[in-house]
Design a protein around this motif. Structure first.
Motif, mmCIF file in Angstrom:
data_model
loop_
_atom_site.group_PDB
_atom_site.id
_atom_site.type_symbol
_atom_site.label_atom_id
_atom_site.label_comp_id
_atom_site.label_asym_id
_atom_site.label_seq_id
_atom_site.Cartn_x
_atom_site.Cartn_y
_atom_site.Cartn_z
ATOM 1 N N ILE A 35 0.851 -1.193 0.000
ATOM 2 C CA ILE A 35 0.000 0.000 0.000
ATOM 3 C C ILE A 35 0.884 1.240 0.000
ATOM 4 O O ILE A 35 1.807 1.367 0.816
ATOM 5 N N VAL A 36 0.600 2.147 -0.940
ATOM 6 C CA VAL A 36 1.370 3.377 -1.092
ATOM 7 C C VAL A 36 0.430 4.558 -0.888
ATOM 8 O O VAL A 36 -0.606 4.652 -1.541
ATOM 9 N N GLY A 37 0.782 5.432 0.034
ATOM 10 C CA GLY A 37 0.024 6.665 0.232
ATOM 11 C C GLY A 37 0.583 7.767 -0.641
ATOM 12 O O GLY A 37 1.779 7.771 -0.982
ATOM 13 N N VAL A 38 -0.265 8.702 -1.032
ATOM 14 C CA VAL A 38 0.153 9.792 -1.912
ATOM 15 C C VAL A 38 -0.304 11.126 -1.323
ATOM 16 O O VAL A 38 -1.461 11.269 -0.914
ATOM 17 N N GLN A 39 0.598 12.091 -1.288
ATOM 18 C CA GLN A 39 0.281 13.446 -0.848
ATOM 19 C C GLN A 39 0.734 14.455 -1.891
ATOM 20 O O GLN A 39 1.670 14.198 -2.663
ATOM 21 N N VAL A 116 -7.522 12.281 -7.165
ATOM 22 C CA VAL A 116 -6.748 11.659 -8.246
ATOM 23 C C VAL A 116 -5.266 11.556 -7.911
ATOM 24 O O VAL A 116 -4.441 11.303 -8.785
ATOM 25 N N ALA A 117 -4.923 11.730 -6.638
ATOM 26 C CA ALA A 117 -3.505 11.698 -6.252
ATOM 27 C C ALA A 117 -2.866 10.358 -6.617
ATOM 28 O O ALA A 117 -1.709 10.303 -7.041
ATOM 29 N N GLY A 118 -3.607 9.266 -6.456
ATOM 30 C CA GLY A 118 -3.063 7.959 -6.810
ATOM 31 C C GLY A 118 -2.769 7.827 -8.288
ATOM 32 O O GLY A 118 -1.753 7.256 -8.695
ATOM 33 N N VAL A 119 -3.656 8.377 -9.128
ATOM 34 C CA VAL A 119 -3.420 8.367 -10.581
ATOM 35 C C VAL A 119 -2.187 9.201 -10.905
ATOM 36 O O VAL A 119 -1.369 8.832 -11.755
ATOM 37 N N ALA A 120 -2.042 10.321 -10.217
ATOM 38 C CA ALA A 120 -0.872 11.182 -10.437
ATOM 39 C C ALA A 120 0.419 10.438 -10.129
ATOM 40 O O ALA A 120 1.421 10.574 -10.841
ATOM 41 N N VAL A 135 -6.035 1.776 -7.916
ATOM 42 C CA VAL A 135 -5.993 3.162 -7.442
ATOM 43 C C VAL A 135 -7.353 3.522 -6.876
ATOM 44 O O VAL A 135 -8.381 3.288 -7.511
ATOM 45 N N VAL A 136 -7.351 4.114 -5.698
ATOM 46 C CA VAL A 136 -8.596 4.566 -5.085
ATOM 47 C C VAL A 136 -8.899 5.975 -5.578
ATOM 48 O O VAL A 136 -8.094 6.899 -5.403
ATOM 49 N N LEU A 137 -10.061 6.144 -6.237
ATOM 50 C CA LEU A 137 -10.537 7.458 -6.657
ATOM 51 C C LEU A 137 -11.624 7.878 -5.686
ATOM 52 O O LEU A 137 -12.580 7.135 -5.451
#
Length: 237
Positions: A35-39, A116-120, A135-137
């Protein structure tokens, strides 16, 4: 009778990232899932907090992804992310706008920038994630004016939108010549603003604000190179 919406309560703490809840649910069923978090890099409290081993305060800079702009991780969510999330990465404003544009164009989904941070992250590091990738939208709470602005930004980042000013001789046919040359270069003119009375201009000058649609980064460079070859001085500001 419809209820009036409540005014925003700015006294409430900022929303905590959904990564903690997602990580808890997924790891409970599939501990081996990475699991990868995105900020957003302009408001990224978690990388510094994880490096320090405890929540630290950062001063968030303005970001289009205001839904994940957290100045300090919550104590409980920090512990969950520390133990359950494998890594946290950051993405730029440019990549967020590209991701929003991609979701709208390819899947016809309107997603807010935070969602859309996960898509980015996938756009920035397409080979860093071992498939299958999910990816969670989340969230479609975006103002129409902001959406229009972000889409223009995304098109510009993708090399499909150009905006600049050109100074022309203030004489008949100068604007028509410019438009004809743009047509020869294959650029689609979206909007033209013609200014003749600005005090910055000489008496024999006019200034044109151009909004163009191009086919991509290569075509964008061809249009700019062609205009400069014709002798036009382009002003980007």
């Amino acid at each position: 009778m419809a209820r009036r919406p409540h005014p925003p309560d700015h006294s409430r703490p900022p929303r905590q990232p959904a990564a903690a809840g997602v990580a808890l649910a997924v790891k409970s069923m599939r501990p081996g899932v990475r699991i990868v978090g995105v900020q957003a890099e302009r408001a990224a409290a978690y990388p510094a907090s994880l490096a320090a081993g405890h929540p630290v305060v950062v001063e968030p800079v303005s970001t289009m992804a205001d839904g994940i702009a957290v100045g300090r991780p919550g104590d409980i969510t920090f512990e969950m992310i520390h133990y359950l999330v494998d890594s946290v990465v950051t993405v730029s404003e440019e990549t967020l706008s590209r991701a929003l544009l991609l979701c709208l164009e390819r899947t016809k989904m309107v997603v807010e920038p935070a969602g859309v941070a996960g898509v980015a992250a996938l756009l920035d590091w397409p080979h860093a994630f071992e498939p299958p990738v999910v990816v969670v939208l989340s969230g479609g709470n975006i103002d129409p004016l902001l959406l229009s602005k972000v889409l223009r930004h995304g098109l510009s980042v993708a090399g499909r939108y150009l905006a600049f000013r050109i100074r022309l001789p203030d004489r008949p046919g100068a604007l028509a010549t410019l438009l004809s040359r743009l047509a020869d270069l294959g650029a689609n003119v979206l909007d033209v603003g013609h200014e003749r009375m600005d005090p910055r201009l000489h008496l024999d000058e006019a200034e044109v604000l151009m909004h163009l649609e191009t086919k991509g980064p290569v075509h964008c460079d061809e249009v700019l190179t062609g205009l400069r070859r014709y002798g036009y001085k382009l002003i980007f500001s």
